[in-house]
Motif scaffolding. Structure first.
Motif, PDB file in Angstrom:
ATOM      1  N   UNK A  29       0.849  -1.197   0.000  1.00  0.00           N
ATOM      2  CA  UNK A  29       0.000   0.000   0.000  1.00  0.00           C
ATOM      3  C   UNK A  29       0.882   1.243   0.000  1.00  0.00           C
ATOM      4  N   UNK A  30       1.990   1.205   0.759  1.00  0.00           N
ATOM      5  CA  UNK A  30       2.892   2.355   0.810  1.00  0.00           C
ATOM      6  C   UNK A  30       3.481   2.614  -0.576  1.00  0.00           C
ATOM      7  N   UNK A  31       3.895   1.533  -1.292  1.00  0.00           N
ATOM      8  CA  UNK A  31       4.474   1.698  -2.631  1.00  0.00           C
ATOM      9  C   UNK A  31       3.439   2.268  -3.602  1.00  0.00           C
ATOM     10  N   UNK A  32       2.188   1.809  -3.449  1.00  0.00           N
ATOM     11  CA  UNK A  32       1.139   2.303  -4.334  1.00  0.00           C
ATOM     12  C   UNK A  32       0.943   3.804  -4.147  1.00  0.00           C
ATOM     13  N   UNK A  33       1.015   4.245  -2.909  1.00  0.00           N
ATOM     14  CA  UNK A  33       0.849   5.674  -2.637  1.00  0.00           C
ATOM     15  C   UNK A  33       1.993   6.477  -3.245  1.00  0.00           C
ATOM     16  N   UNK A  34       3.229   5.961  -3.101  1.00  0.00           N
ATOM     17  CA  UNK A  34       4.379   6.659  -3.677  1.00  0.00           C
ATOM     18  C   UNK A  34       4.261   6.730  -5.203  1.00  0.00           C
ATOM     19  N   UNK A  35       3.783   5.645  -5.808  1.00  0.00           N
ATOM     20  CA  UNK A  35       3.637   5.606  -7.261  1.00  0.00           C
ATOM     21  C   UNK A  35       2.634   6.657  -7.740  1.00  0.00           C
ATOM     22  N   UNK A  36       1.531   6.798  -7.006  1.00  0.00           N
ATOM     23  CA  UNK A  36       0.518   7.778  -7.396  1.00  0.00           C
ATOM     24  C   UNK A  36       1.045   9.204  -7.244  1.00  0.00           C
ATOM     25  N   UNK A  37       1.853   9.437  -6.212  1.00  0.00           N
ATOM     26  CA  UNK A  37       2.381  10.792  -6.000  1.00  0.00           C
ATOM     27  C   UNK A  37       3.395  11.190  -7.085  1.00  0.00           C
ATOM     28  N   UNK A  38       3.906  10.180  -7.814  1.00  0.00           N
ATOM     29  CA  UNK A  38       4.881  10.510  -8.873  1.00  0.00           C
ATOM     30  C   UNK A  38       4.187  11.075 -10.116  1.00  0.00           C
ATOM     31  N   UNK A  39       2.863  10.984 -10.144  1.00  0.00           N
ATOM     32  CA  UNK A  39       2.110  11.487 -11.300  1.00  0.00           C
ATOM     33  C   UNK A  39       1.939  12.991 -11.157  1.00  0.00           C
ATOM     34  N   UNK A  40       2.230  13.739 -12.210  1.00  0.00           N
ATOM     35  CA  UNK A  40       2.100  15.187 -12.163  1.00  0.00           C
ATOM     36  C   UNK A  40       1.208  15.618 -13.324  1.00  0.00           C
ATOM     37  N   UNK A  41       0.042  16.082 -13.016  1.00  0.00           N
ATOM     38  CA  UNK A  41      -0.885  16.597 -14.024  1.00  0.00           C
ATOM     39  C   UNK A  41      -1.385  17.947 -13.528  1.00  0.00           C
ATOM     40  N   UNK A  42      -1.074  19.009 -14.321  1.00  0.00           N
ATOM     41  CA  UNK A  42      -1.482  20.356 -13.893  1.00  0.00           C
ATOM     42  C   UNK A  42      -3.013  20.449 -13.777  1.00  0.00           C
ATOM     43  N   UNK A  43      -3.457  21.034 -12.648  1.00  0.00           N
ATOM     44  CA  UNK A  43      -4.887  21.280 -12.434  1.00  0.00           C
ATOM     45  C   UNK A  43      -5.692  20.044 -12.071  1.00  0.00           C
ATOM     46  N   UNK A  44      -5.010  18.901 -11.859  1.00  0.00           N
ATOM     47  CA  UNK A  44      -5.749  17.672 -11.512  1.00  0.00           C
ATOM     48  C   UNK A  44      -5.073  17.020 -10.312  1.00  0.00           C
TER      49      UNK A  44
END
Length: 582
Positions: free
Chosen positions: A255-270
């Motif tokens: 679960x911790x790795x999944x959270x880190x993976x999601x935080x690596x996504x960068x989309x302006x305004x989303x």
């Protein structure tokens, strides 16, 4: 207040329904018409004796019901609640009914609940008072006279204070008597209590201890399966808690790795992925807390203690609950109570002397309270007698008088209990003098039915005037007009109307001068002879009860005045009704 009285098949009355005025209601009719049946109905619903001969001809049972409006502070409401009936649920009304069969026992009902007859008696005492020849004997009792005097004196607080002092003294006397007359069986009781207390103290049980030990024993006996299940759960969530060199990833790490993976996504305004990562953080925290709790569980299981010692303790506690239970709390409560009992049973001379001193103090307190109550009664007695005597003069009983006598007992310093009783230290007597020169005699044995009814009216008027506020009570007067006529009859009606300002009054009368003061009037009359219901071939006379007003009432008043409905008697009736208004 009586809102409605309904009768079926009682004597000659096949069916009748009355809705008395909240003030004064007159019941009139020719002699022998059946007016007494209305009083019989009231007595029935008040818990009076049931007589099967009162059942109407051809009927299988007689029935009567009274509907009373009651305030929530009326003592009748508390009596009803004690019987399981809530007057508030019936919008402040109590229904008292009674069924009397031709054969068998009567049935008493209070607001839809079948109750013993004694319940109707207790409830009705606070709702209705009947002043008729058969009912006046109650005032002859010393207890009733004391109640009347206390009601007039307004000494309820003094009565309550004395009652508490008297009860405390009685309880102390009973305790001393028990202590001073110990016998062999009492000493045996003390030995048993001491041995039992010692046994319980040796074990020293604690509240809830047996249940805790049984739960602990269950965990020990199931330790292997508990450990296997807990370890399997921890391995799945975070294997490093069991083996620091473990390479496999648990649910927490994933679960911790999944959270880190999601935080690596960068989309302006989303910020959708960041929000999802925060939710995973929360899940990780919950999982970590579960892992911590499971780890503690395995640590606790390592410290459960010796199973043999636990079983021995459970056995010892079980012995206590079998003898003094059923639960450990009961055992502890029994021990504490037994300790007090042993203290009394083993009372030393010093203890007895202390209790005797306490008893003397309680006796002085009760005597002081009795003297204060007696003084209040004596002060009220003279005033009550004078005021009632003045009322009697207005009720065609000039020369009659009432003396209210309060005679305190002589104080016995050696034993206060010879001076006091449950109600104080006074002998109370209402002495009535019916005519000048007569010896004052105890009330109830010195007056005719009519005189006694008027005497009770004078008492009720005097108490109502002293009270100064409306009473939640219905007064019924019968024979109050016996031997009265002319101007005195009009004054009698006026006094009844005066009482009706503060209480509901129903009067059975033969006098137009009395009936004219009523706000409502009902006429009891014999119907035509004919076949009685449910009695083939039976011929008899039924009685009707009819409310009269307007010209019908004028005709009834005229009949009462002269026995006819001539123009002169009708004019006289109208004049009387017009004059009987204050």
């Amino acid at each position: 207040m009586l809102e409605e009285l309904e009768i079926r098949d009682l004597g000659p009355i096949h069916h009748a329904r009355l809705a008395p005025s909240s003030a004064m209601t007159a019941i009139t009719g020719e002699t022998g018409a059946g007016k007494s049946m209305l009083l019989s109905a009231i007595r029935l619903i008040s818990g009076g004796p049931a007589q099967s001969r009162r059942v109407g001809p051809g009927a299988q049972e007689a029935w009567a019901q009274g509907v009373f409006a009651v305030a929530q502070d009326n003592p009748a409401v508390m009596q009803a609640k004690d019987a399981g009936v809530d007057a508030a649920a019936d919008e402040g009304e109590l229904y008292l009914s009674r069924t009397v069969p031709v054969n068998g026992r009567s049935r008493s009902v209070l607001s839809g609940h079948t109750v013993p007859r004694s319940v109707l008696q207790k409830v009705s005492e606070h709702l209705v008072t009947i002043h008729g020849q058969a009912d006046q004997l109650r005032i002859a009792s010393a207890a009733r006279q004391r109640e009347v005097l206390d009601a007039y004196a307004g000494d309820a607080e003094l009565v309550d204070a004395y009652g508490k002092a008297w009860n405390a003294l009685k309880a102390m006397d009973e305790r001393l008597d028990a202590l001073e007359h110990q016998q062999a069986d009492v000493r045996q009781r003390a030995d048993y209590l001491r041995e039992s207390i010692e046994r319980i103290n040796q074990v020293d049980p604690q509240p809830g201890e047996d249940e805790e030990l049984k739960a602990k024993r269950s965990r020990i006996e199931n330790a292997a399966s508990i450990q296997q299940g807990v370890n399997g759960a921890i391995a799945a969530l975070d294997a490093s808690q069991l083996d620091t060199d473990a390479d496999s990833s648990g649910a927490t790490d994933l679960v911790r790795r999944a959270a880190l993976s999601l935080r690596s996504i960068r989309v302006d305004g989303d910020d959708t992925y960041d929000q999802l990562a925060q939710r995973l953080d929360s899940i990780e925290a919950d999982l970590s807390d579960v892992v911590f709790t499971l780890s503690r569980q395995t640590d606790d299981d390592d410290d459960e203690g010796d199973l043999d010692a636990i079983n021995t303790r459970i056995h010892d506690l079980g012995e206590l609950t079998r003898r003094w239970g059923p639960g450990l709390a009961d055992v502890i409560a029994w021990r504490d109570k037994a300790a007090f009992e042993v203290e009394d049973l083993d009372a030393s001379p010093e203890k007895l002397e202390q209790l005797r001193a306490d008893r003397d103090r309680l006796a002085r307190r009760a005597l002081d309270a009795a003297r204060e109550l007696s003084a209040a009664r004596q002060k009220a007695a003279g005033d009550l007698g004078e005021r009632v005597t003045a009322e009697l003069g207005e009720l065609a009983m000039a020369g009659s008088r009432l003396d209210v006598r309060v005679v305190p007992h002589e104080v016995d310093d050696a034993d206060v209990m010879r001076t006091l009783d449950a109600h104080g230290m006074d002998d109370i007597m209402f002495a009535f003098t019916p005519f000048p020169g007569s010896e004052p005699l105890p009330m109830g044995s010195s007056a005719s039915g009519g005189e006694l009814s008027r005497l009770m009216l004078a008492l009720e008027l005097t108490i109502a005037e002293r009270r100064g506020e409306a009473a939640d009570m219905t007064f019924i007067f019968d024979e109050v007009d016996a031997g009265v006529g002319g101007k005195a009859a009009a004054e009698l009606g006026r006094r009844l109307a005066k009482l009706a300002r503060s209480s509901q009054v129903i009067v059975v009368t033969h006098l137009a001068q009395v009936a004219s003061w009523a706000q409502e009037q009902y006429v009891v009359s014999k119907g035509a002879a004919g076949t009685l219901p449910d009695e083939p071939g039976g011929i008899g006379v039924t009685t009707t009860v009819t409310r009269v007003d307007g010209e019908d009432r004028v005709r009834e008043i005229a009949r009462m005045l002269s026995g006819s409905e001539s123009g002169t008697s009708l004019d006289h009736a109208r004049e009387l009704l017009s004059a009987s208004v204050e």
